[in-house]
Design an enzyme around this catalytic site. Structure first.
Site, PDB file in Angstrom:
ATOM      1  CE  LYS A  88     133.310 -24.965  67.759  1.00 51.41           C
ATOM      2  NZ  LYS A  88     134.249 -26.069  67.808  1.00 51.41           N
ATOM      3  NE  ARG A 116     128.804 -31.019  68.868  1.00 50.71           N
ATOM      4  CZ  ARG A 116     128.144 -30.158  69.637  1.00 50.71           C
ATOM      5  NH1 ARG A 116     127.029 -30.533  70.236  1.00 50.71           N
ATOM      6  NH2 ARG A 116     128.593 -28.933  69.812  1.00 50.71           N
ATOM      7  CE  LYS A 163     131.324 -29.930  72.182  1.00 58.93           C
ATOM      8  NZ  LYS A 163     132.318 -30.145  71.125  1.00 58.93           N
ATOM      9  CD  GLU A 210     136.015 -15.208  73.086  1.00 59.08           C
ATOM     10  OE1 GLU A 210     137.228 -15.380  72.884  1.00 59.08           O
ATOM     11  OE2 GLU A 210     135.421 -15.746  74.046  1.00 59.08           O
ATOM     12  CE  LYS A 258     132.693 -25.077  63.847  1.00 56.93           C
ATOM     13  NZ  LYS A 258     133.562 -26.017  64.487  1.00 56.93           N
ATOM     14  CB  SER A 288     128.372 -30.724  59.764  1.00 53.02           C
ATOM     15  OG  SER A 288     128.004 -30.356  61.083  1.00 53.02           O
ATOM     16  CE1 TYR A 301     133.013 -31.210  56.883  1.00 50.14           C
ATOM     17  CE2 TYR A 301     131.412 -29.448  57.245  1.00 50.14           C
ATOM     18  CZ  TYR A 301     132.381 -30.306  57.729  1.00 50.14           C
ATOM     19  OH  TYR A 301     132.749 -30.247  59.037  1.00 50.14           O
TER      20      TYR A 301
HETATM   21  C1  PBG Z   1     135.031 -29.416  67.859  1.00 51.19           C
HETATM   22  C2  PBG Z   1     134.629 -29.033  66.491  1.00 51.19           C
HETATM   23  C3  PBG Z   1     133.299 -28.987  66.061  1.00 51.19           C
HETATM   24  C4  PBG Z   1     133.327 -28.628  64.741  1.00 51.19           C
HETATM   25  C5  PBG Z   1     134.652 -28.449  64.360  1.00 51.19           C
HETATM   26  N1  PBG Z   1     135.459 -28.689  65.476  1.00 51.19           N
HETATM   27  C6  PBG Z   1     132.049 -29.342  66.770  1.00 51.19           C
HETATM   28  C7  PBG Z   1     131.788 -28.846  68.107  1.00 51.19           C
HETATM   29  O1  PBG Z   1     132.275 -27.790  68.531  1.00 51.19           O
HETATM   30  O2  PBG Z   1     131.051 -29.534  68.812  1.00 51.19           O
HETATM   31  C8  PBG Z   1     132.092 -28.492  63.921  1.00 51.19           C
HETATM   32  C9  PBG Z   1     132.247 -28.489  62.470  1.00 51.19           C
HETATM   33  C10 PBG Z   1     131.001 -28.762  61.722  1.00 51.19           C
HETATM   34  O3  PBG Z   1     129.887 -28.838  62.277  1.00 51.19           O
HETATM   35  O4  PBG Z   1     131.119 -28.894  60.507  1.00 51.19           O
HETATM   36  N2  PBG Z   1     136.241 -29.038  68.302  1.00 51.19           N
END
Ligand code: PBG
Length: 355
Positions: A223, A233, A247, A263, A278, A304, A343
């Site tokens: 990720k 968010r 992050k 990983e 991701k 997203s 989505y």
């Molecule tokens: C957080 C989480 C995130 C997403 C899924 N789980 C955002 C982040 O890591 O800040 C993002 C999914 C998306 O953007 O569609 N645990």
């Protein structure tokens, strides 16, 4: 390759084959790849990749209020009441989508630094899980394991005393408790999305000790820290103060791909049943490398921001929404993903059924 072996390769072929004149040169056009693109029937016959409803996981946002609230930065996506969530699940079943992933939007006043509300047994997520699994036992439910919906700082874990770092090991303990409660509430698949070290092994152990040997772990293994999570968010309200939260001490640096392999290897070693890359679209090379190197099922999350950018361009008339959507999903599968969180899941599957 042929050229390398024979030393003459294509040129040899040119000399022996018959004549077809192109730009005044003798050139044997034996290979005409366009023959296989001539009609739709032939194109369908030779198509290498096809995205099917069975490849999709539909991420859904749920909130505690009555009625639905549109997520502004994600056209067509809403935070759903439990009732609407159940209707969405019914739709997923009808469309042949095998799984949904649930993300709770927790009221700001229920959040604190430790994400305490994550462990309240009647919280929104557990209520939603129980409701979905009792109505649609055949639908697979993926439940995110991370603290960000519940923390007032928006991080996925617990902060050190001075607030300077997200602590690894205390966060892993909290994630184990959360995963266990999710399994108890009926999650088929728990999906740690936090990127703490060692959490997959600890979660596997905690689940097994409690008798949840059959609860699967889909690890968000590679990720990346990404600007493409912005609209998510917004949707879950984990944005702190408007500026995007950093992050980068736990999510991966977008410049790295070898590290993704490490990983993934670590998570498989610790018992991940499936792994995820991701975001998806900007990381197709990572998807391909992981798919080639490992034997566990591979998920990719079209996040997203990937969804939002296609919508935003389409709204301006700059892209064809459906075509861009279909192409983006086909590309993710072509790169090697076995299944895709998107989505677009329901609309895509609905359009397939009328084609
Ligand atoms: C957080 C989480 C995130 C997403 C899924 N789980 C955002 C982040 O890591 O800040 C993002 C999914 C998306 O953007 O569609 N645990």
């Amino acid at each position: 390759m042929r050229r390398g072996k024979s030393g003459k390769g294509v040129r040899g072929l040119t000399q022996n084959a018959g004549a077809s004149t192109l730009a005044g040169m003798e050139f044997p056009l034996v290979h005409r790849p366009r023959r296989l693109r001539r009609t739709n029937a032939i194109r369908r016959l030779v198509r290498e990749t096809e995205v099917l409803p069975g490849d999709l996981v539909w991420p859904l946002f749920v909130h505690g209020a009555a009625g639905d609230h549109a997520v502004e930065s994600m056209p067509g996506v809403s935070r759903l009441s439990i009732d609407s969530l159940l209707r969405a699940c019914e739709r997923a079943c009808g469309l042949g989508i095998p799984a949904v992933a649930l993300f709770p939007c927790i009221e700001q006043q229920k959040k604190d630094a430790a994400g305490t509300h994550a462990f309240a047994v009647d919280n929104l997520l557990f209520t939603a899980l129980r409701a979905v699994k009792s109505r649609f036992p055949e639908l697979a439910v993926v439940s995110d394991v991370a603290l960000d919906p519940y923390t007032d700082h928006g991080h996925d874990g617990l902060l050190s005393k001075d607030g300077s770092v997200v602590e690894n090991d205390s966060t892993v303990d909290a994630l184990c408790r959360l995963a266990l409660l999710e399994a108890e509430a009926g999650a088929d698949i728990v999906a740690p999305s936090d990127m703490m070290d060692g959490r997959v092994g600890e979660i596997r152990g905690a689940l097994d000790r409690a008798g949840f040997q059959q609860t699967a772990i889909l690890s968000y293994a590679a990720k990346y820290r990404s600007a493409f999570y912005g609209p998510f968010r917004d949707a879950v309200g984990s944005k702190t103060g408007g500026d995007s939260i950093d992050k980068s001490t736990y999510q991966m640096d977008s410049a790295n791909s070898r590290e993704a392999l490490r990983e993934v290897a670590l998570d498989i070693e610790q018992g991940a049943d499936a792994v995820m890359v991701k975001p998806a679209g900007p990381y197709l090379d990572v998807i391909r490398t992981v798919a080639d190197k490992f034997e566990v099922p591979l998920a990719a999350y079209q996040v997203s921001g990937e969804y939002a950018q296609i919508h935003a361009a389409a709204e301006r008339g700059w892209l064809d929404l459906r075509k861009a959507r279909d192409e983006s999903l086909a590309a993710i599968k072509r790169a090697g993903a076995d299944f895709i969180l998107t989505y677009f899941a329901a609309e895509f599957a609905a359009d397939l059924s009328i084609k």
